[in-house]
Scaffold this motif. Structure first.
Motif, PDB file in Angstrom:
ATOM      1  N   VAL A   1       0.806  -1.232   0.000  1.00  0.00           N
ATOM      2  CA  VAL A   1       0.000   0.000   0.000  1.00  0.00           C
ATOM      3  C   VAL A   1       0.835   1.277   0.000  1.00  0.00           C
ATOM      4  N   ARG A   2       2.170   1.152  -0.071  1.00  0.00           N
ATOM      5  CA  ARG A   2       3.058   2.317  -0.061  1.00  0.00           C
ATOM      6  C   ARG A   2       2.814   3.197   1.164  1.00  0.00           C
TER       7      ARG A   2
ATOM      8  N   ARG B   1       1.719 -10.504  -4.361  1.00  0.00           N
ATOM      9  CA  ARG B   1       2.716  -9.994  -5.308  1.00  0.00           C
ATOM     10  C   ARG B   1       2.048  -9.249  -6.461  1.00  0.00           C
ATOM     11  N   ALA B   2       0.910  -9.752  -6.910  1.00  0.00           N
ATOM     12  CA  ALA B   2       0.187  -9.063  -7.987  1.00  0.00           C
ATOM     13  C   ALA B   2      -0.329  -7.710  -7.524  1.00  0.00           C
ATOM     14  N   THR B   3      -0.836  -7.654  -6.306  1.00  0.00           N
ATOM     15  CA  THR B   3      -1.331  -6.394  -5.759  1.00  0.00           C
ATOM     16  C   THR B   3      -0.202  -5.387  -5.608  1.00  0.00           C
TER      17      THR B   3
ATOM     18  N   MET C   1       2.443  -5.202  -7.450  1.00  0.00           N
ATOM     19  CA  MET C   1       2.883  -4.720  -8.763  1.00  0.00           C
ATOM     20  C   MET C   1       1.892  -3.748  -9.395  1.00  0.00           C
ATOM     21  N   ASP C   2       0.611  -4.106  -9.368  1.00  0.00           N
ATOM     22  CA  ASP C   2      -0.396  -3.266 -10.034  1.00  0.00           C
ATOM     23  C   ASP C   2      -1.774  -3.569  -9.435  1.00  0.00           C
ATOM     24  N   LYS C   3      -2.266  -2.672  -8.595  1.00  0.00           N
ATOM     25  CA  LYS C   3      -3.543  -2.911  -7.918  1.00  0.00           C
ATOM     26  C   LYS C   3      -4.701  -2.970  -8.912  1.00  0.00           C
ATOM     27  N   SER C   4      -4.692  -2.084  -9.885  1.00  0.00           N
ATOM     28  CA  SER C   4      -5.809  -2.047 -10.841  1.00  0.00           C
ATOM     29  C   SER C   4      -5.895  -3.343 -11.644  1.00  0.00           C
ATOM     30  N   ALA C   5      -4.757  -3.805 -12.139  1.00  0.00           N
ATOM     31  CA  ALA C   5      -4.734  -5.049 -12.904  1.00  0.00           C
ATOM     32  C   ALA C   5      -5.117  -6.233 -12.022  1.00  0.00           C
ATOM     33  N   ALA C   6      -4.648  -6.223 -10.771  1.00  0.00           N
ATOM     34  CA  ALA C   6      -4.986  -7.311  -9.857  1.00  0.00           C
ATOM     35  C   ALA C   6      -6.487  -7.351  -9.586  1.00  0.00           C
ATOM     36  N   ARG C   7      -7.097  -6.179  -9.444  1.00  0.00           N
ATOM     37  CA  ARG C   7      -8.548  -6.128  -9.214  1.00  0.00           C
ATOM     38  C   ARG C   7      -9.306  -6.666 -10.428  1.00  0.00           C
TER      39      ARG C   7
ATOM     40  N   ASP D   1      -8.808  -5.450  -0.917  1.00  0.00           N
ATOM     41  CA  ASP D   1      -8.974  -5.147   0.500  1.00  0.00           C
ATOM     42  C   ASP D   1      -8.572  -6.330   1.371  1.00  0.00           C
ATOM     43  N   GLY D   2      -8.955  -7.532   0.953  1.00  0.00           N
ATOM     44  CA  GLY D   2      -8.581  -8.721   1.709  1.00  0.00           C
ATOM     45  C   GLY D   2      -7.081  -8.945   1.732  1.00  0.00           C
ATOM     46  N   VAL D   3      -6.420  -8.694   0.605  1.00  0.00           N
ATOM     47  CA  VAL D   3      -4.965  -8.853   0.526  1.00  0.00           C
ATOM     48  C   VAL D   3      -4.267  -7.855   1.443  1.00  0.00           C
TER      49      VAL D   3
END
Length: 333
Positions: free
Chosen positions: A69-70, A208-210, A212-218, A225-227
């Motif tokens: 989440v930076r 790891r996907a989240t 790298m790119d939250k939008s793509a992961a969604r 949110d769970g991750v």
């Protein structure tokens, strides 16, 4: 105007600085061994590893949350403190042993961190980063001063009762205690479990996907949110275990005990490369060694240990701004 022609000279200068630092470290180590003897030096190295392993458990929580989440969760150091107190009450009031106490501390820290994430951080997920940062500092202050109230933990120092007898082995003059063995063993076990979860499970793939790119992961059906909540939970479990191990190694606890270990663990995570798990461990071990060697070999080392530790961070940043194992961030357009 492009300055690509400067890249080669800058790389040469950087490698010269690296070699000078390496030569200085080697020269210093040889001098310390000659001056104080190899036994004293090895004892300091062993004590530095013990402290570094504890820092590693705290630093992993910092680096995992930042990687997802930076966010620099400054309340993480106070979750570490709560873990120490949870194990203290489990041992003194219920007579529990080491393993039940550390498991209870990890569970309480997980519940606490999930609550913090849901109440304080989740509503600010789309807010500017400075807002979340200030909130994290506020949560940290709240935990420190709330737990200092008399009806919670109190503001006094408390002697921590170890749940086992201390055993010391003399190996060629170097003293090895079962405390050091337990700290190293628990830390390595938790690190192996963490690496297995991240690299070998679907949950780890989602994390790891989240990262790298939250939008793509969604879009791929991942519950972001769970991750994020799971990341806070794992970091809290590690911090809780670190709080127990720290209290066993240095048996005195109080509600502000997490400030300096938490700050140094954060510096260690940045030193190793924030967001990089391996870097967090490397930076933590390096931070522990720097602190103990400074105290052991400098005349006023107890006063200079914090200064030297942060000075090393500045030097590393001058040479490699992303940290030892960190990779430069690429902004997508």
């Amino acid at each position: 105007m492009k300055l690509t022609w400067l890249r080669l000279p800058l790389k040469v200068i950087a490698w010269v600085v690296y070699m000078l630092l390496a030569a200085g470290i080697v020269y210093g180590v040889i001098g310390l061994i000659r001056l104080n003897g190899p036994v004293f030096f090895l004892q300091a190295v062993l004590d530095g590893l013990k402290l570094g392993f504890v820092y590693a458990l705290i630093a992993l929580g910092y680096t995992m949350v930042y990687g997802i989440v930076r966010l620099i969760n400054f309340a993480h150091c106070d979750v570490f403190m709560v873990g120490s107190f949870a194990s203290y009450y489990a041992i003194t009031r219920f007579g529990w042993g080491f393993i039940p106490a550390i498991l209870l501390a990890m569970l309480i820290c997980v519940l606490l961190n999930i609550t913090i994430e849901r109440i304080a951080y989740k509503p600010l997920r789309d807010a500017p980063r400075i807002t979340s940062l200030i909130t994290a500092i506020g949560v940290s202050f709240f935990l420190e001063y709330f737990t200092a109230l008399k009806f919670v933990f109190g503001a006094d120092f408390i002697t921590y009762k170890r749940p086992f007898e201390v055993v010391v082995w003399d190996i060629g003059g170097v003293l090895l205690t079962n405390i050091t063995v337990i700290i190293a063993g628990v830390t390595l076990l938790l690190l192996i479990l963490l690496l297995y979860v991240i690299n070998q499970t679907k949950v780890g793939t989602a994390m790891r996907a989240t990262s790298m790119d939250k939008s793509a992961a969604r879009l791929m059906g991942i519950n972001i949110d769970g991750v994020i909540t799971l990341t806070f939970a794992i970091g809290a479990a590690l911090a809780g275990a670190g709080g127990v191990l720290y209290a066993i190694a240095f048996p005195q606890i109080w509600t502000f005990m997490g400030i300096m270990p938490g700050l140094k663990a954060f510096v260690a995570a940045v030193l190793g490369g924030i967001g990089n798990i391996t870097g967090a461990v490397v930076g933590s071990l390096l931070m522990g060694e720097i602190e103990v060697l400074t105290v052991s070999f400098l005349p006023i080392g107890s006063r200079l240990r914090d200064l030297v530790a942060f000075l090393v961070l500045i030097i590393v940043f001058l040479v490699k701004p992303t940290g030892i194992l960190g990779e430069p961030q690429v902004e997508k357009v």
